[in-house]
Structure formats: structure tokens, C-alpha cells
Write a protein that holds these residues in place. Structure first.
Motif, mmCIF file in Angstrom:
data_model
loop_
_atom_site.group_PDB
_atom_site.id
_atom_site.type_symbol
_atom_site.label_atom_id
_atom_site.label_comp_id
_atom_site.label_asym_id
_atom_site.label_seq_id
_atom_site.Cartn_x
_atom_site.Cartn_y
_atom_site.Cartn_z
ATOM 1 N N LEU A 5 0.869 -1.277 0.009
ATOM 2 C CA LEU A 5 0.028 0.034 0.101
ATOM 3 C C LEU A 5 0.849 1.242 0.029
ATOM 4 O O LEU A 5 0.500 2.325 -0.664
ATOM 5 N N THR A 6 1.799 1.200 0.617
ATOM 6 C CA THR A 6 2.738 2.533 0.694
ATOM 7 C C THR A 6 3.442 2.635 -0.515
ATOM 8 O O THR A 6 3.599 3.756 -1.109
ATOM 9 N N LEU A 8 2.422 1.880 -3.689
ATOM 10 C CA LEU A 8 1.293 2.089 -4.591
ATOM 11 C C LEU A 8 0.954 3.484 -4.307
ATOM 12 O O LEU A 8 0.658 4.273 -5.248
ATOM 13 N N SER A 9 0.800 4.046 -3.029
ATOM 14 C CA SER A 9 0.507 5.219 -2.880
ATOM 15 C C SER A 9 1.544 6.369 -3.310
ATOM 16 O O SER A 9 1.129 7.232 -3.818
ATOM 17 N N VAL A 12 1.649 5.857 -7.316
ATOM 18 C CA VAL A 12 0.308 6.075 -8.026
ATOM 19 C C VAL A 12 -0.732 6.903 -7.533
ATOM 20 O O VAL A 12 -1.135 7.796 -8.001
ATOM 21 N N LEU A 13 -1.030 6.821 -6.039
ATOM 22 C CA LEU A 13 -2.266 7.179 -5.549
ATOM 23 C C LEU A 13 -1.891 8.543 -5.366
ATOM 24 O O LEU A 13 -2.673 9.783 -5.544
ATOM 25 N N ILE A 14 -0.657 8.976 -4.755
ATOM 26 C CA ILE A 14 -0.391 10.637 -4.471
ATOM 27 C C ILE A 14 -0.271 11.352 -5.669
ATOM 28 O O ILE A 14 -0.761 12.502 -5.424
ATOM 29 N N LEU A 16 -1.858 11.116 -8.545
ATOM 30 C CA LEU A 16 -3.034 11.249 -9.072
ATOM 31 C C LEU A 16 -3.966 12.125 -7.992
ATOM 32 O O LEU A 16 -4.808 13.012 -8.554
ATOM 33 N N ALA A 17 -3.654 11.892 -6.958
ATOM 34 C CA ALA A 17 -4.514 12.892 -5.801
ATOM 35 C C ALA A 17 -4.068 14.346 -6.195
ATOM 36 O O ALA A 17 -4.833 15.164 -6.163
ATOM 37 N N PHE A 241 -10.263 5.312 -16.558
ATOM 38 C CA PHE A 241 -10.451 4.495 -15.451
ATOM 39 C C PHE A 241 -11.897 3.797 -15.597
ATOM 40 O O PHE A 241 -11.977 2.585 -15.158
#
Length: 261
Positions: A5-6, A8-9, A12-14, A16-17, A241
Motif C-alpha cells: 500500500l505504501t 502504490l500510494s 500511483v495514488l499520491i 493522481l491525488a 478509469f
């Protein structure tokens, strides 16, 4: 799980956020005005429409290529198998220059097509061909290992029980290949939507005619209109998406329906 999770965050996630957060600099009216402008809608329609069409072509032709490479033995088979990976390794700019030279009005293929009244370079048709070129390896390499593992004896058993060729294809082969086919389709579509380097050389980049959405984002950035570029990017992200998520759900459904081999 924590490490996954870390990672991917961070990757990818950070990012995109951050894209979504940057778009909040615009009011709802400004955001809506940007994404519904004629130029933006034309670019989005061109990118997603041609990417979807190219992915459909690659789905069909890629399956035929896989079938020939796996089920037939012919001189040069290993060479053709290696050629499939060329779009993976070839720099996108090189691919764009090569396709433009080939399909220009005086090119090897462009000249005879021009004589027939068909113009490829600097038109949406050229974009379509470029998207097919860069997307076909995704279908081939996704379906190939599944077809290799599909024992031909299953087809022979179905034939010995009286099944016709079409019945074998639709009831035995396709159900087993469908999850891989959908995965290849999704990957080819995603690559085509985001493709930039190989497309801009052959596109012509005329607003409302042959301008793709990634190019419009770059243009807005070069004009220092970062919020505008972010708004277009957010729309591309959300639409891509949703489509990929729908294909993923279809893939899971097909995987549950596929016969056990």
C-alpha cells in the motif's frame, strides 16, 4: 500489505491525488467551461474514439497473429515472434517518424494510397494506424501464454464428439481465451489513449480535426495554463478509469464463466 500500500500510494495514488487537488483551483463553472469547449471535446472524442477502434482491431488481428505463432510451424516463425515486440522497444518518436515517412503522400505506402484518393498522414486515419502499431503487442503477449497452455487435445476431443469447427471455436477456445483477450484489449486501449510521441508526428495536430487530448494538455502547459491542463487530464483519467474498470469486471465475469481445463 503495508509495504504494498505504501509503494502504490507513493507511485500511483499520491500523484493522481495531486492532479485532482490542482484542478480544484478552478471553480465548477470554469472547470465545466474548459472540458466542454469545442476544442477539448474534439480532442477527447478523437483520442478515446480512435483508441477504442484501434484496440478492437488489435483484439481481432492480434488473436489471429497469436494463433499463427502458436499453432503453426513455418520458416521465420521465431523472427516474426520477435518482431511483435518491436513497438515495445522502439522509441515512440522513432515510430512516429517512420510511420509518417511511410504514409506521407510520397511514401512507399502513402503514394499508392494517395493515387486512390486516400490520405493517411496528417489525418485521423494516420492517428488510428499509429495506435494500432503501438497497441498490438499488448494483445499478442497477453493471449499467447494462455493459448500455449490450452491443450490442442481438448479441441480434438470436441471434434471426435462431433463438434464442428465453429462450435469448437465458440464453445471451447474462446471461453478459455476471453479473460486474456479482455486484458489485452484494456492494455492496448490504455496505451493508445495516452500515446503521444508516435502520434503527434503523423497526426498533423490541427485543432478540432487531428489534435489528440495528450497534445492539448501539453499545449496548455506550454501556455502556462496549468489549471486548464489539469482539468483536461482529470477528465481523461476518469474516463479511462471507468472504461478499464468496466473491462476488468467483464474479465472477471468471463474468468468465472470459463470452463476449467
Amino acid at each position: 500489505m503495508g509495504l504494498t500500500l505504501t509503494w502504490l500510494s507513493l507511485i500511483v495514488l499520491i500523484p493522481l491525488a495531486g492532479l485532482f487537488i490542482r484542478s480544484t483551483e478552478l471553480s465548477l463553472e470554469q472547470f465545466w467551461g474548459i472540458v466542454t469547449s469545442r476544442r477539448t471535446l474534439s480532442a477527447l472524442r478523437l483520442s478515446f474514439g480512435l483508441a477504442f477502434a484501434a484496440a478492437c482491431v488489435n483484439l481481432v488481428m492480434g488473436t489471429i497473429v497469436v494463433w499463427a505463432l502458436v499453432r503453426y510451424r513455418f520458416p521465420g516463425r521465431r523472427l516474426f515472434d520477435a518482431i511483435v515486440d518491436v513497438p515495445f522497444a522502439l522509441p515512440t518518436a522513432v515510430a512516429g517518424v517512420a510511420l509518417t515517412a511511410l504514409f506521407a503522400q510520397k511514401g512507399w505506402l502513402g503514394a499508392p494510397l494517395a493515387a486512390l484518393g486516400i490520405k493517411v498522414a496528417f489525418t485521423p486515419l494516420g492517428i488510428f494506424i499509429a495506435m494500432i502499431f503501438i497497441g498490438i503487442p499488448f494483445v499478442v503477449r497477453t493471449v499467447q501464454p494462455v493459448l500455449i497452455d490450452l491443450d490442442p487435445e481438448i479441441e480434438e476431443a470436441a471434434a471426435s464428439l462431433g463438434a464442428g469447427r465453429w462450435h469448437i471455436v465458440t464453445r471451447v477456445i474462446l471461453p478459455s481465451l476471453t479473460p486474456a483477450l479482455l486484458t489485452g484489449f484494456a492494455l492496448a486501449f490504455a496505451r493508445a489513449v495516452g500515446e503521444y510521441g508516435s502520434v503527434i508526428f503523423i497526426a498533423g495536430n490541427l485543432p478540432n480535426v487531428s489534435e489528440i487530448a495528450p497534445l492539448l494538455v501539453v499545449i496548455r502547459l506550454s501556455e502556462f495554463r496549468y489549471a486548464d491542463a489539469t482539468a483536461i487530464a482529470v477528465v481523461m483519467l476518469v474516463v479511462a478509469f471507468v472504461i478499464i474498470f468496466a473491462v476488468n469486471r467483464l474479465q472477471r465475469w468471463a474468468q468465472a464463466q470459463a470452463p476449467s481445463t
